[in-house]
Design a protein around this motif. Structure first.
Motif, mmCIF file in Angstrom:
data_model
loop_
_atom_site.group_PDB
_atom_site.id
_atom_site.type_symbol
_atom_site.label_atom_id
_atom_site.label_comp_id
_atom_site.label_asym_id
_atom_site.label_seq_id
_atom_site.Cartn_x
_atom_site.Cartn_y
_atom_site.Cartn_z
ATOM 1 N N LYS A 170 30.068 82.924 -58.616
ATOM 2 C CA LYS A 170 30.910 83.312 -57.499
ATOM 3 C C LYS A 170 30.130 84.124 -56.462
ATOM 4 N N TYR A 171 29.339 85.053 -56.957
ATOM 5 C CA TYR A 171 28.664 85.941 -56.022
ATOM 6 C C TYR A 171 27.195 85.585 -55.862
ATOM 7 N N SER A 172 26.867 84.338 -56.135
ATOM 8 C CA SER A 172 25.451 83.978 -56.130
ATOM 9 C C SER A 172 24.839 84.138 -54.743
ATOM 10 N N LYS A 173 25.676 84.230 -53.734
ATOM 11 C CA LYS A 173 25.140 84.406 -52.389
ATOM 12 C C LYS A 173 24.488 85.788 -52.255
ATOM 13 N N ASN A 174 25.091 86.746 -52.859
ATOM 14 C CA ASN A 174 24.650 88.118 -52.663
ATOM 15 C C ASN A 174 23.892 88.699 -53.848
ATOM 16 N N ILE A 175 23.869 87.958 -54.903
ATOM 17 C CA ILE A 175 23.357 88.600 -56.103
ATOM 18 C C ILE A 175 22.468 87.635 -56.886
ATOM 19 N N ARG A 176 21.419 88.171 -57.446
ATOM 20 C CA ARG A 176 20.600 87.403 -58.381
ATOM 21 C C ARG A 176 20.448 88.219 -59.652
ATOM 22 N N LEU A 177 20.565 87.564 -60.753
ATOM 23 C CA LEU A 177 20.448 88.268 -62.029
ATOM 24 C C LEU A 177 19.098 87.978 -62.658
ATOM 25 N N PHE A 178 18.409 89.024 -63.041
ATOM 26 C CA PHE A 178 17.220 88.874 -63.874
ATOM 27 C C PHE A 178 17.577 89.485 -65.219
ATOM 28 N N MET A 179 17.651 88.654 -66.216
ATOM 29 C CA MET A 179 18.000 89.204 -67.521
ATOM 30 C C MET A 179 16.758 89.216 -68.397
ATOM 31 N N LEU A 180 16.613 90.289 -69.131
ATOM 32 C CA LEU A 180 15.463 90.435 -70.017
ATOM 33 C C LEU A 180 15.969 90.577 -71.436
ATOM 34 N N CYS A 181 15.394 89.813 -72.330
ATOM 35 C CA CYS A 181 15.818 89.999 -73.713
ATOM 36 C C CYS A 181 14.725 89.580 -74.674
ATOM 37 N N ASP A 182 14.859 90.032 -75.896
ATOM 38 C CA ASP A 182 13.852 89.729 -76.915
ATOM 39 C C ASP A 182 14.049 88.342 -77.485
ATOM 40 N N LEU A 187 16.161 84.325 -66.682
ATOM 41 C CA LEU A 187 16.285 84.973 -67.981
ATOM 42 C C LEU A 187 14.914 84.958 -68.620
ATOM 43 N N LEU A 188 14.329 86.120 -68.724
ATOM 44 C CA LEU A 188 12.999 86.210 -69.318
ATOM 45 C C LEU A 188 13.140 86.652 -70.754
ATOM 46 N N TYR A 189 12.563 85.899 -71.634
ATOM 47 C CA TYR A 189 12.654 86.305 -73.031
ATOM 48 C C TYR A 189 11.289 86.210 -73.683
ATOM 49 N N GLY A 190 11.100 87.060 -74.631
ATOM 50 C CA GLY A 190 9.815 87.110 -75.302
ATOM 51 C C GLY A 190 9.745 88.366 -76.125
ATOM 52 N N LYS A 231 7.514 91.513 -70.015
ATOM 53 C CA LYS A 231 8.652 90.954 -69.287
ATOM 54 C C LYS A 231 8.986 91.816 -68.074
ATOM 55 N N LYS A 232 9.087 93.105 -68.336
ATOM 56 C CA LYS A 232 9.481 93.999 -67.264
ATOM 57 C C LYS A 232 8.401 94.063 -66.182
ATOM 58 N N ILE A 272 25.718 80.844 -70.282
ATOM 59 C CA ILE A 272 24.781 81.682 -69.529
ATOM 60 C C ILE A 272 23.431 80.986 -69.443
ATOM 61 N N LYS A 273 23.009 80.439 -70.561
ATOM 62 C CA LYS A 273 21.698 79.794 -70.581
ATOM 63 C C LYS A 273 21.632 78.670 -69.568
ATOM 64 N N SER A 274 22.740 77.964 -69.417
ATOM 65 C CA SER A 274 22.708 76.833 -68.490
ATOM 66 C C SER A 274 22.710 77.301 -67.034
ATOM 67 N N ARG A 275 23.060 78.535 -66.803
ATOM 68 C CA ARG A 275 23.126 79.014 -65.423
ATOM 69 C C ARG A 275 21.849 79.695 -64.975
ATOM 70 N N VAL A 276 20.923 79.864 -65.885
ATOM 71 C CA VAL A 276 19.715 80.612 -65.510
ATOM 72 C C VAL A 276 18.475 79.750 -65.725
ATOM 73 N N LEU A 277 17.415 80.202 -65.101
ATOM 74 C CA LEU A 277 16.120 79.596 -65.390
ATOM 75 C C LEU A 277 15.511 80.372 -66.552
ATOM 76 N N LEU A 278 15.308 79.680 -67.647
ATOM 77 C CA LEU A 278 14.788 80.350 -68.831
ATOM 78 C C LEU A 278 13.279 80.426 -68.738
ATOM 79 N N LEU A 279 12.750 81.596 -68.894
ATOM 80 C CA LEU A 279 11.306 81.763 -68.857
ATOM 81 C C LEU A 279 10.867 82.470 -70.121
ATOM 82 N N ARG A 280 10.068 81.808 -70.891
ATOM 83 C CA ARG A 280 9.600 82.458 -72.112
ATOM 84 C C ARG A 280 8.293 83.171 -71.807
#
Lengths: 821, 366
Positions: free
Chosen positions: B170-182, B41-44, B50-51, B191-199
């Motif tokens: 559940k689908y972490s084998k096949n899928i990775r989520l990159f979330m971008l937000c302000d 999860l990239l935020y900034g 970010k993108k 959600i926060k606990s499931r992702v690596l937070l990157l500021r």
């Protein structure tokens, strides 16, 4: 005036006349001797030969009038007799009067009692009589259709056309729909006239169950089953208050019946000889199977509603003969009310009654109700003869008591809100306003509030100019906004009761901004009720611009551009597009003096901008043959302010831009030609086979050809509108400047010419046809002899690059020949 | 590539210029076994890259084919309503912007699209595509998952976020989520606990200036004064938004014959110019007449798709910058926060914007 009676009267022979009485009985009357006018009342119509001519379905109005008058006299006598003999009874009678509503008591039971809408009454009666051949096995008078009444009005002619015969001699439209505002006697008319025409009215109204099978049974029973009692007259179905039925079961059933009827009638029509007389038809009808007969509608149906355009009625409307009931004339009402007053022993002046009529807005039922109410009020005070005048005149100032509750138009209310009458106490004005506001629906309240909001700056109020009041207002508007949010919240409309608080906000406007001066010169104030600032207008504008943005985003061909800007269209609007717009205003090019630098800037910065398809440069030719460089999609519409009034956006700016645009164009051409050369080489290398793009007519290309006046560059720029689909055919406008048909041009393949349907050949032109994002067809053709380029003459070869989606999956070599086969 | 901002956009991790520590984290993520890559999860703030960083990361995990994109329009059926969503995809990743749909429909997209992707196992691309074979031999193993980029994640509805929770595991084998937000504020904690937070912090003014400077050099833009005061001006205007800074730089350079002087004025977008004018007006004349003029300006701004909260924010900033009295400034800010809340809660923005202006005028009258 006397025509209506003749509708239900028939001339049997020269001496006797049959007419149908109000109870449905047939009465045969001997014709009077012409000279033997026994009753002096008959002098009204002296020319009785008029009736003899049978021009009027044969009824002597005089006889009727006689009968009626006699009856009246008898009644009067009896009445007087009762009164005079038993004084005690009279008080009893008063009591019984109280028991029934006068509106019921004075409901007309005779045709002559009907007030107003004479023409409509006649129409209805005529329609009902039209059923007579089928229902009563009577012949219609010969002149039923050839209406030869002396003062034939246009409307009568219309009726004639409307009432076309069908095989059973029924009216063309089997349902009569009466609509009009409440209380003007629609139901009464339907009842009275159906009785008059010899039917028994059978009413279904909102109080009955109007859904499910019960209704269906009821309908079929009334319409198709003959009455057991032979003496009973046939039924006429009256569906009252039909627009009130939310579950439109009744309407659905009616439509069903009508549709079945149409089918059955058709079947019948096939079997019955068209020229058959009525009797034959009837005999044949009898011989028909029962099933068929049971489907044919043999009884008239009358529908009554207030609102013709209410939604449930939509489907039924086309089946109906529609009659609009108007509010009765005030004079007619007055005579009726006077009669009532006279018989009920109410002392009311004409003026008072007129006032009453005015208050009730010609709603006769309301008039009578009010009359009863007022008379009762007074009678309790012990007056024998009731005087109404005082009552109503007292009410003149605050006649809300009896004023009909009709919501004011919202703009009138807005004006009222800003007024303060110095003569009336503030709290009373406040209350009146509240009363008026509470009649409004919520959507109107919303309009009132926005109307107040738009207008408070125009009106005069104390402490004008200071912003204290607007700032106080903002809190209330916030309150209103929250209320509205609650009401429209998606989680059920459970909080609808908060609506009542919304009425407070207009009162806040009144409290803050109302002033006496607004009351005095209300007409001087130029209220603005336009939709210039309405939220709807705003929403439209925004959605327009959003569409443009979407269009631009859709056309971003390099995807890497897309990925960086698609995350939020706001970035697009707020950051990217303003600067792109600035860059595209190539105005600054002329400030660059160094030509090399300019070339570099154009080729590196501007042309790619155009090329990447964010904008597509387009040329506008206005009336004076001037050319402008325009940007399409119109980015300037999104990012520039104050250009809305101008249709062409920023024509001025484009005029300025004009100086550099020729230069830019030449660069653009150069770029394109280079590109094409590159592409054509690529294509040559690419030796893959056949053409997927077979049908040239599948390509719709919008072309705009502009010829440069300077003759420096002769270009022919075409661009497809992004929305155009792959249908249609090429259209091409030959450049106007080209007046010498070049010999070299003629050496081109003839198919190509046919394809372009051009009369002349452009020696210096190249055609670049770009078809949006769907596919790109590039026709590089004859691009030699360009002074700047100095390119060699290429062969007359056409390279078609077909691009599907964004991948360059299909790239095939195509020649003119293959393309146009 | 046309605009400078795109022309000089880094496409590999090595090219990334500012915020080295974040770049290092990303590098280490891609160099280790890519199958260990967590959800990100990239935020900034806006324009901090970010993108760009996400794409660079993808580029290093997979190969340059992540830049070969196509856009599909996917249709979703929700309660007899058809929704359309643009889905950008490459062989290795899918990118969606659920906030485009608006409302709470994003839940459907999250559920359907992610499940669909998550349930299909990725095939080995190396065997199919010849040109990627070389790359694959370099990296230890091509990752077996597909990356889903969710843009604008802070506008995901709560329903959609809840729908994400289980899908992510559940689908972490096949899928990775990159979330971008302000901002993280609207992301639920599961959600926060499931992702690596990157500021991703915004670049400092100095960093922006150095980036601008290098681009000016490449584009042969003359900078008259060597102390870069003009670039500094752009940087402070951009306020950490590198994209804005580059766009401004390009248009300024273009408009001024490719030479930047100290005196060259910063080019602002039209809507900001309008807001500046409005703020001056508010400060100068405090009466109803001015209020009504402001109203018509507000209408025009709104009609040009400028969101109300942006208007409020920038207007407040302009007003504050022109004021000297600290008590009035506090009053203005207080009002701004009140009306910002009202904007968020209500729907009739024009009432609140005008109310804000009226209140600010009152504040200054005191």
């Amino acid at each position: 005036m006397s025509d209506p009676l003749s509708h239900y009267c028939q001339q049997q022979n020269e001496n006797t006349i049959t007419y149908t009485s109000s109870t449905g009985k047939f009465i045969t009357i001997k014709k009077k001797e012409q000279q033997g006018i026994s009753n002096p009342d008959n002098n009204i119509i002296s020319n009785s030969s008029f009736w003899k001519n049978g021009s009027n379905y044969g009824i002597d109005i005089n006889t009727l009038m006689d009968n009626i008058n006699k009856k009246k006299e008898e009644k009067q006598k009896q009445h007087d007799h009762n009164r005079s003999t038993t004084n005690k009874n009279s008080t009893d009678k008063n009591n019984t009067n109280k028991g029934t509503l006068w509106a019921e008591k004075w409901r007309p039971s005779l045709f002559l009692d009907l007030v107003g809408n004479e023409k409509n009454n006649r129409k209805i009666l005529k329609w009902l009589r039209h059923w007579a051949p089928l229902v009563f096995q009577e012949d219609l008078p010969k002149n039923f259709f050839t209406n030869s009444i002396v003062n034939t009005s246009n409307k009568d002619v219309d009726i004639k056309e409307d009432l076309e015969k069908d095989i059973l001699q029924r009216p063309a439209k089997k349902i009569l729909l009466i609509y009009g505002s409440p209380g003007i006697g629609k139901t009464t008319v339907a009842h009275v006239l159906s009785k008059q025409a010899g039917f028994t009215p059978r009413e279904i109204n909102a109080s009955d169950e109007r859904a499910g099978t019960k209704l269906k049974d009821k309908l079929t029973n009334t319409l198709f089953n003959a009455s057991v009692d032979k003496n009973d007259s046939p039924v006429c179905l009256i569906c009252d208050e039909i627009d009130g039925s939310i579950e439109n079961g009744i309407i659905k059933n009616l439509i069903d019946i009508l549709n079945k009827d149409i089918v059955a009638t058709k079947e019948l029509g096939h079997s019955v000889v068209v020229s058959a007389t009525d009797n034959v038809a009837k005999n044949k009808l009898k011989s028909k199977t029962k099933a068929l007969r049971s489907k044919i509608l043999t009884r008239p149906i009358i529908i009554i509603c207030n609102n013709l355009y209410s939604k449930p009625l939509e489907k039924l409307r086309s089946y109906c003969e529609i009659i609009h009931f108007h509010k009765p004339n005030e004079k007619e009402l007055l005579t009726r009310l006077e009669l009532i007053c006279k018989t009920e022993k109410i002392n009311a002046s004409k003026k008072t009654l007129m006032k009453l009529i005015e208050i009730c807005q010609s709603d006769i039922r309301n008039c009578i109700n009010n009359l009863q109410f007022l008379s009762n009020n007074n009678s309790t005070q012990g007056a024998g003869l009731i005087t109404l005048d005082v009552d109503i005149n007292n009410n003149e100032d605050n006649n809300q008591n009896i004023e009909k509750d009709v919501p004011l138009p919202w703009y009138q209310l807005v004006q009222l809100i800003f007024q303060k009458n110095p003569k009336i106490d503030g709290s009373i004005i406040f209350l009146t306003l509240l009363n008026k506001l509470e009649l409004q629906s919520f959507s109107t309240i919303d309009r009132i509030i926005s109307g107040c909001f738009n207008n408070y700056s125009i009106v005069k109020y104390s402490d004008i100019g200071s912003v204290n009041k607007p700032s106080a207002l903002s809190n209330w508007l916030y309150f209103y906004d929250l209320l509205q949010g609650k009401i429209y919240s998606t989680n059920g409309g459970t909080e609808f009761e908060v609506l009542r608080y919304a009425y407070v906000i207009p009162l806040v406007f009144h409290e803050l901004f109302a002033d006496v001066t607004n009351f005095r010169n209300n007409h001087a104030i130029d209220f603005q009720f336009g939709n210039k600032f309405s939220s709807l207008e705003l929403r439209n504008k925004i959605s327009n611009l959003r569409n443009i943005v979407d269009l631009i985003k859709k056309n971003l061909t390099p995807c890497d551009l897309y990925i960086y800007y698609n995350s939020n269209s706001q970035i697009f609007i707020n950051e990217l597009l303003p600067y792109v717009n600035i860059l595209l205003n190539t105005d600054y090019l002329k400030t660059i003096t160094d030509s090399n630098l300019r070339n570099k800037v154009v080729s590196e910065n501007i042309i790619p901008l155009i090329h990447i398809n964010i904008p597509v440069l387009k040329f506008i030719v206005n009336g004076k043959n001037e050319q402008f460089l325009d940007v399409s999609p119109p980015i300037y519409k999104i990012v520039e302010f104050g250009t809305e009034e101008n249709n062409y956006g920023n024509v001025n700016m484009m005029l300025k831009r004009n100086i550099c645009y020729k230069y830019l164009l030449s660069k653009l051409e150069e770029y394109k030609i280079n590109n094409k050369r590159k592409r054509s080489y690529e294509n040559e290398k690419n030796t893959s086979g056949s053409v997927t793009n077979t049908n040239n007519s599948n390509k719709k290309v919008k072309k705009s050809n502009i010829v440069n006046n300077d003759n420096i560059v002769n270009h022919n720029i075409s661009s497809t509108s992004p929305s155009s689909t792959n249908t249609g055919s090429f259209t091409s406008i030959a450049p106007t400047l080209d007046n010498n048909t070049d010999k070299r041009g003629k050496s081109k393949p003839t198919n190509a010419f046919e394809f372009f349907k051009m009369k002349t050949v452009v020696p210096l032109s190249d055609k670049d046809v770009r078809n949006g994002a769907d596919g790109i067809v590039t026709i590089a053709n004859d691009m030699n002899k360009n002074k700047k380029e100095g390119l060699k003459v290429e062969e007359d070869r056409v390279w078609v690059k077909y691009k599907e989606g964004f991948s360059n999956a299909v790239r095939k070599k195509v020649t003119w020949k293959t393309l146009f086969e | 590539m046309s605009l400078w901002v795109d022309k000089y956009r880094p496409s590999t991790l090595a090219e990334l210029s500012h915020n080295e520590h974040v770049t290092n984290i990303l590098k280490s993520l891609s160099e280790n076994n890519p199958n260990d890559l967590p959800h990100l999860l990239l935020y900034g703030p806006n324009g901090s890259g970010k993108k760009t960083r996400t794409m660079c990361l993808l580029n290093s995990i997979f190969d340059s084919s992540v830049y070969r994109l196509k856009i599909d329009v996917r249709q979703f059926q929700v309660n007899s309503r058809k929704l359309e969503l643009n889905v950008v995809s490459s062989p290795h990743h899918v990118e969606i912007t659920p906030s485009d749909l608006g409302g709470s429909y994003d839940r459907v997209v999250i559920q359907e699209l992610l499940k669909e992707i998550g349930q299909t196992e990725q095939v080995e691309f190396g065997s199919n595509i010849s040109n990627t074979a070389n790359n694959n031999s370099n990296s230890n193993k091509s990752p077996r998952f597909k990356v889903v980029i969710i843009n604008d994640a802070n506008s995901l509805s709560l329903d959609a976020q809840a729908a994400l929770r289980r899908t992510m595991e559940k689908y972490s084998k096949n899928i990775r989520l990159f979330m971008l937000c302000d901002s993280l504020s609207s992301i639920i904690s599961p959600i926060k606990s499931r992702v690596l937070l990157l500021r991703i912090p915004a670049p400092t003014n100095q960093e922006i200036v150095s980036i601008l400077d290098s681009i000016c050099f490449k584009q042969q833009v003359n900078i008259e004064n060597k102390d870069n005061s003009c670039l500094l001006k752009i940087a402070s205007f951009a306020n950490g938004n590198l994209r804005l800074a580059l766009l401004t730089l390009e248009s300024m350079a273009m408009a001024n014959n490719l030479t930047l002087k100290d005196t060259t004025s910063v080019i602002r977008p039209d809507w900001q110019v309008v807001l500046m004018k409005m703020s001056n007006k508010i400060i100068k004349e405090r009466n109803v007449k001015c209020l009504i003029e402001c109203r018509s300006m507000l209408y025009e701004l709104l009609a040009h798709c400028i969101p109300a909260d942006v208007i409020l924010h920038d207007l407040t900033m302009f007003i504050i910058s022109a004021l000297a009295n600290p008590t009035i400034i506090i009053g203005v800010v207080k009002n701004a926060s009140i009306f910002d809340e009202r904007l968020a809660l209500g729907s009739k923005v024009i009432y609140h914007l005008e109310g804000f202006i009226a209140n600010v005028m009152c504040e200054m009258e005191k």
